[in-house]
Write a protein that holds these residues in place. Structure first.
Motif, PDB file in Angstrom:
ATOM      1  N   ARG A 458       0.636  -0.862  -0.060  1.00  0.00           N
ATOM      2  CA  ARG A 458      -0.197   0.358   0.106  1.00  0.00           C
ATOM      3  C   ARG A 458       1.038   1.688   0.133  1.00  0.00           C
ATOM      4  NH1 ARG A 458      -3.397  -2.468   4.262  1.00  0.00           N
ATOM      5  NH2 ARG A 458      -1.853  -1.909   5.344  1.00  0.00           N
ATOM      6  N   VAL A 459       0.797   2.484  -0.688  1.00  0.00           N
ATOM      7  CA  VAL A 459       0.896   3.403  -0.698  1.00  0.00           C
ATOM      8  C   VAL A 459       0.482   4.505  -0.026  1.00  0.00           C
ATOM      9  CG1 VAL A 459       1.564   5.197  -2.354  1.00  0.00           C
ATOM     10  CG2 VAL A 459       1.838   3.235  -3.160  1.00  0.00           C
ATOM     11  N   HIS A 460       1.799   5.170   1.069  1.00  0.00           N
ATOM     12  CA  HIS A 460       1.056   6.371   2.002  1.00  0.00           C
ATOM     13  C   HIS A 460       1.610   7.328   1.810  1.00  0.00           C
ATOM     14  CE1 HIS A 460      -0.015   3.411   4.857  1.00  0.00           C
ATOM     15  NE2 HIS A 460       0.427   2.579   4.065  1.00  0.00           N
ATOM     16  N   ALA A 461       0.913   8.121   1.016  1.00  0.00           N
ATOM     17  CA  ALA A 461       1.470   9.716   0.224  1.00  0.00           C
ATOM     18  C   ALA A 461       0.900  10.812   0.997  1.00  0.00           C
ATOM     19  CB  ALA A 461       0.951   9.567  -1.169  1.00  0.00           C
ATOM     20  N   VAL A 462       1.917  11.763   1.511  1.00  0.00           N
ATOM     21  CA  VAL A 462       1.483  12.731   2.361  1.00  0.00           C
ATOM     22  C   VAL A 462       2.063  14.309   1.417  1.00  0.00           C
ATOM     23  CG1 VAL A 462       1.957  11.477   4.297  1.00  0.00           C
ATOM     24  CG2 VAL A 462       3.936  12.664   3.929  1.00  0.00           C
ATOM     25  N   ASN A 463       2.059  15.072   2.195  1.00  0.00           N
ATOM     26  CA  ASN A 463       3.255  16.160   1.556  1.00  0.00           C
ATOM     27  C   ASN A 463       4.008  16.550   2.791  1.00  0.00           C
ATOM     28  OD1 ASN A 463       3.612  19.029   1.594  1.00  0.00           O
ATOM     29  ND2 ASN A 463       1.307  20.156   1.278  1.00  0.00           N
ATOM     30  N   PRO A 464       5.221  16.411   2.405  1.00  0.00           N
ATOM     31  CA  PRO A 464       6.007  16.461   3.100  1.00  0.00           C
ATOM     32  C   PRO A 464       6.852  17.568   3.397  1.00  0.00           C
ATOM     33  CG  PRO A 464       6.972  16.817   1.109  1.00  0.00           C
ATOM     34  CD  PRO A 464       5.501  16.662   0.752  1.00  0.00           C
ATOM     35  N   ALA A 474      12.057  14.370   5.796  1.00  0.00           N
ATOM     36  CA  ALA A 474      13.355  12.839   5.558  1.00  0.00           C
ATOM     37  C   ALA A 474      12.530  11.425   5.462  1.00  0.00           C
ATOM     38  CB  ALA A 474      14.401  13.490   4.921  1.00  0.00           C
ATOM     39  N   TRP A 475      12.499  11.026   4.647  1.00  0.00           N
ATOM     40  CA  TRP A 475      12.547   9.267   5.515  1.00  0.00           C
ATOM     41  C   TRP A 475      13.158   9.299   6.308  1.00  0.00           C
ATOM     42  CZ3 TRP A 475       7.507   6.765   5.892  1.00  0.00           C
ATOM     43  CH2 TRP A 475       7.781   5.875   6.601  1.00  0.00           C
ATOM     44  N   ASN A 476      12.484   8.362   7.250  1.00  0.00           N
ATOM     45  CA  ASN A 476      13.869   7.725   8.366  1.00  0.00           C
ATOM     46  C   ASN A 476      13.457   6.242   7.967  1.00  0.00           C
ATOM     47  OD1 ASN A 476      14.948   6.242  10.260  1.00  0.00           O
ATOM     48  ND2 ASN A 476      13.978   7.837  11.930  1.00  0.00           N
ATOM     49  N   SER A 477      14.119   5.426   7.306  1.00  0.00           N
ATOM     50  CA  SER A 477      13.899   3.992   6.731  1.00  0.00           C
ATOM     51  C   SER A 477      14.515   3.163   7.720  1.00  0.00           C
ATOM     52  CB  SER A 477      14.962   3.495   5.734  1.00  0.00           C
ATOM     53  OG  SER A 477      16.066   3.911   6.351  1.00  0.00           O
ATOM     54  N   ALA A 478      14.661   3.408   9.409  1.00  0.00           N
ATOM     55  CA  ALA A 478      14.341   2.297  10.224  1.00  0.00           C
ATOM     56  C   ALA A 478      13.387   2.316  11.531  1.00  0.00           C
ATOM     57  CB  ALA A 478      15.892   2.875  10.922  1.00  0.00           C
ATOM     58  N   THR A 481       9.292   6.710   9.018  1.00  0.00           N
ATOM     59  CA  THR A 481       8.689   8.095  10.183  1.00  0.00           C
ATOM     60  C   THR A 481       8.761   9.225   9.016  1.00  0.00           C
ATOM     61  OG1 THR A 481      10.837   8.378  11.583  1.00  0.00           O
ATOM     62  CG2 THR A 481       8.359   7.463  12.318  1.00  0.00           C
ATOM     63  N   TRP A 482       8.620  10.208   9.000  1.00  0.00           N
ATOM     64  CA  TRP A 482       9.198  11.614   8.129  1.00  0.00           C
ATOM     65  C   TRP A 482       9.579  12.246   9.777  1.00  0.00           C
ATOM     66  CZ3 TRP A 482       9.650  11.250   3.255  1.00  0.00           C
ATOM     67  CH2 TRP A 482       8.622   9.800   2.255  1.00  0.00           C
ATOM     68  N   ASP A 483      10.825  12.583   9.269  1.00  0.00           N
ATOM     69  CA  ASP A 483      11.671  13.488  10.409  1.00  0.00           C
ATOM     70  C   ASP A 483      11.867  14.833   9.706  1.00  0.00           C
ATOM     71  OD1 ASP A 483      11.512  10.933  11.598  1.00  0.00           O
ATOM     72  OD2 ASP A 483      13.714  10.683  11.823  1.00  0.00           O
ATOM     73  N   CYS A 484      11.894  15.443  10.624  1.00  0.00           N
ATOM     74  CA  CYS A 484      12.014  17.416   9.851  1.00  0.00           C
ATOM     75  C   CYS A 484      13.483  17.504   9.961  1.00  0.00           C
ATOM     76  CB  CYS A 484      11.067  18.333  10.589  1.00  0.00           C
ATOM     77  SG  CYS A 484      11.861  19.478   9.813  1.00  0.00           S
ATOM     78  N   PRO A 485      14.483  17.751   9.192  1.00  0.00           N
ATOM     79  CA  PRO A 485      16.290  18.065   9.871  1.00  0.00           C
ATOM     80  C   PRO A 485      15.551  19.391  10.986  1.00  0.00           C
ATOM     81  CG  PRO A 485      15.217  18.198   7.690  1.00  0.00           C
ATOM     82  CD  PRO A 485      14.537  17.660   8.233  1.00  0.00           C
ATOM     83  N   CYS A 486      14.812  20.542  10.786  1.00  0.00           N
ATOM     84  CA  CYS A 486      15.115  21.769  11.126  1.00  0.00           C
ATOM     85  C   CYS A 486      14.984  22.301  12.767  1.00  0.00           C
ATOM     86  CB  CYS A 486      14.031  22.713  10.261  1.00  0.00           C
ATOM     87  SG  CYS A 486      14.456  22.602   8.429  1.00  0.00           S
ATOM     88  N   HIS A 487      13.697  20.996  13.372  1.00  0.00           N
ATOM     89  CA  HIS A 487      13.810  21.245  15.260  1.00  0.00           C
ATOM     90  C   HIS A 487      12.810  19.948  14.952  1.00  0.00           C
ATOM     91  CE1 HIS A 487      13.046  25.209  13.014  1.00  0.00           C
ATOM     92  NE2 HIS A 487      13.784  25.777  13.468  1.00  0.00           N
ATOM     93  N   GLY A 488      13.260  18.697  14.532  1.00  0.00           N
ATOM     94  CA  GLY A 488      13.341  17.443  14.445  1.00  0.00           C
ATOM     95  C   GLY A 488      11.475  16.839  14.940  1.00  0.00           C
ATOM     96  N   SER A 489      10.975  18.004  14.322  1.00  0.00           N
ATOM     97  CA  SER A 489       9.402  17.106  13.901  1.00  0.00           C
ATOM     98  C   SER A 489       9.311  16.024  13.490  1.00  0.00           C
ATOM     99  CB  SER A 489       8.663  17.878  14.545  1.00  0.00           C
ATOM    100  OG  SER A 489       8.012  18.986  14.439  1.00  0.00           O
ATOM    101  N   ARG A 490       8.465  15.011  14.303  1.00  0.00           N
ATOM    102  CA  ARG A 490       8.584  14.077  13.435  1.00  0.00           C
ATOM    103  C   ARG A 490       7.275  13.568  13.349  1.00  0.00           C
ATOM    104  NH1 ARG A 490      10.591   9.516  16.814  1.00  0.00           N
ATOM    105  NH2 ARG A 490      11.204   8.034  14.666  1.00  0.00           N
ATOM    106  N   TYR A 491       6.421  12.992  11.890  1.00  0.00           N
ATOM    107  CA  TYR A 491       5.457  12.064  11.361  1.00  0.00           C
ATOM    108  C   TYR A 491       5.369  10.265  11.577  1.00  0.00           C
ATOM    109  CZ  TYR A 491       5.355  17.474  11.156  1.00  0.00           C
ATOM    110  OH  TYR A 491       5.487  18.181  11.205  1.00  0.00           O
ATOM    111  N   ASP A 492       4.549  10.083  11.360  1.00  0.00           N
ATOM    112  CA  ASP A 492       4.170   8.820  11.213  1.00  0.00           C
ATOM    113  C   ASP A 492       3.876   8.633   9.680  1.00  0.00           C
ATOM    114  OD1 ASP A 492       1.483   8.672  10.409  1.00  0.00           O
ATOM    115  OD2 ASP A 492       0.412   7.795  12.340  1.00  0.00           O
ATOM    116  N   ALA A 493       3.774   7.093   8.815  1.00  0.00           N
ATOM    117  CA  ALA A 493       4.328   7.741   7.659  1.00  0.00           C
ATOM    118  C   ALA A 493       3.051   7.981   6.807  1.00  0.00           C
ATOM    119  CB  ALA A 493       3.966   6.205   6.990  1.00  0.00           C
TER     120      ALA A 493
END
Ligand code: FES
Length: 511
Positions: A458-464, A474-478, A481-493
């Protein structure tokens, strides 16, 4: 080599040992608007300890947690209770002077005793045990640094010595050793402390995300998903202060991820807790459990949202562990995130000038057990109007050009150029290239789209675009999650926020 059901060939179970061996709490969500004396946001070590200290001082406290208490950063620590923070004292004396270095030393040494006294007073079964802590040189070049650290720490009255040899079977070039430090099971400790909070007007609410804080005229309002909490003071112990605009904390800290493996070895682990002086970090401690003894190996830190194939860090950590010990099995793997301030010292105290009733505790630089406990003591004293001897070194409104200006500028230029434009997350390929277990940024119908294909295809698509301040996650493969490099916000798939400062989910694409 044993591999468990971890994602895509990673070793062991993808779970924090601390979380797996304790029960998840089930406090109710905030039922609606209410009034309290002090609102504490965040149920980690800083928030829970602050709430307990304030309640003991006679305040009605309301602790609010976006998810479940003790399941965030504190649930993923290596839980060393020590004032030996790799190499810090020689640098602190140099940058801040010996008076403020002394404050940092005293605050962290006192935190060890605060934890010890809670364990004693409430008879908390949390595997608390005294152990020495070591920072060792892995290279000849670091030997002088480690020696200088021992001298600097001793000059501040810390229980430091330089030792030539370590009980670890790694090649080393001397170490600084702090006597009488400690380790414990952090969640057994914290969940017991948290059980002391409800009652006599105090309470804990979970699954309640705070969205906004307003203060003025001696009153503070916290707007949450479920209602508004009014109080005299608010403590932001949310790891990163989501309410940061008055203090510009987003420009004063950077998020850093690191990794932990729980491994078994065929010999008793030596007496002590260990970390190297170099980068990347190699950290060691052991923990008794039903299987005998679990050895925790940690480190391999990097800025969040960078080094996108994060599985590599686990593999490197495993290879490192095997270079030191013949590892029988890898039973656990997990990762964590912490914030590092521009000058390396946490921000603890009032949020900003003109916001004296809103307090923050953040930027623990991976030494949250003692810094988080020190934060609780300092903020409790401030709310009670009592003098505290350690406030100056931690003051959030400090700005020392010599200490932090250069990093401040470099960091912000980097943020602006690399991340807001999404340079490190340039779209590449098309949907057909995305394999199961893979996440990528693609350009779909002219829009930058974060795509993850799960194991079922299944494809999960978001505005990153991060909902905090607009950097590209950016995608965190381990961790998937989607991880923001600026201040560290994190989102699930699917884009749901799992770690602030963002409070809004990523927007879905194509839904
Ligand atoms: Fe601040 Fe993403 S966390 S822009």
């Amino acid at each position: 080599m044993e591999y468990g059901p971890g994602a895509y060939g990673l070793p062991g179970r993808h779970e924090s040992f601390w979380m797996e061996t304790t029960t998840k709490t089930s406090h109710p969500p905030l039922p609606g608007d209410l009034e309290t004396d002090v609102t504490v946001l965040g149920g980690g070590i800083a928030g829970i300890t602050t709430a307990v200290l304030l309640k003991r001082a006679g305040y009605a406290v309301t602790l609010i947690e976006a998810d479940r208490i003790a399941r965030g950063v504190t649930g993923r620590t290596t839980a060393k209770i020590t004032s030996l923070h790799r190499l810090i004292y020689a640098e602190l004396i140099d940058r801040f002077g010996s008076g403020q270095a002394q404050q940092y030393a005293d605050a962290n040494q006192a935190a060890i005793e605060t934890i010890a006294s809670f364990v004693r007073e409430y008879d908390i079964p949390c595997d608390f045990v005294r152990k020495p802590a070591y920072t060792y040189a892995e290279s000849e070049e670091s030997r002088d640094l480690v020696m200088a650290e021992a001298d600097a720490a001793r000059s501040l009255g810390l229980p430091a010595t330089f030792v030539e040899d370590l009980p670890l079977p790694a090649r080393t070039y001397g170490a600084v050793r702090f006597a009488d430090q400690a380790q414990f099971h952090p969640l057994k400790y914290l969940l017991h402390l948290a059980s002391l909070i409800p009652g006599d007007g105090s309470q804990i609410f979970e699954k309640t995300r705070a969205l906004e804080v307003q203060d003025g005229g001696g009153r503070c309002a916290v707007r949450t998903e479920n209602g508004i909490v009014m109080s005299r003071a608010v403590v932001l112990a949310t790891h990163y202060p989501f309410y940061d605009s008055p203090g510009f904390y987003f420009a004063r800290m950077e998020p850093s991820r690191s990794y932990v493996l729980g491994v078994r070895i065929d010999e008793p682990f030596p007496e002590g807790m260990f970390i190297n002086a170099e980068s990347p970090a190699h950290s060691w401690r052991s923990q008794p459990d039903e299987g005998g003894e679990l050895v925790l190996v940690g480190g391999m830190e990097h800025r969040s949202g960078e080094n996108v194939d994060t599985r590599e860090h686990y593999r490197n950590l495993e290879a490192y562990a095997r270079s030191v010990y013949p590892v029988r099995s890898v039973d656990y793997h997990w990762s964590t995130q912490d914030y590092i301030t521009n000058d390396g010292v946490p921000y603890i105290g009032p949020l900003a000038d003109g916001h004296e009733n809103v307090y923050i505790a953040t930027g623990f630089r991976k030494w949250g057990m003692t810094n988080g406990t020190a934060a609780a003591t300092i903020i409790t004293d401030m709310i009670r109007g009592r003098a505290n001897p350690w406030t100056e070194v931690y003051a959030p409104n400090r700005f020392k050009p010599a200490a932090s200006a250069r990093r401040f500028l470099v960091h912000n230029i980097e943020v602006a150029e690399k991340y807001i434009g999404g340079v490190i997350s340039r779209p590449a390929g098309d949907l057909g290239d995305v394999q199961p277990g893979e996440g990528k940024i693609l350009m779909i119908e002219g829009e930058k789209t974060g795509v993850f294909r799960d194991r079922e295809g299944r494809v999960h698509a978001v505005n990153p675009t991060c909902t905090h301040l607009g950097c590209v996650a950016a995608w965190n493969s381990a961790e998937e999650t989607w991880d923001c490099p600026c201040h560290g916000s994190r989102y699930d798939a699917d884009g749901k926020v799992i770690h602030g400062p963002a409070v809004k989910d990523l927007k879905p694409r194509g839904g």
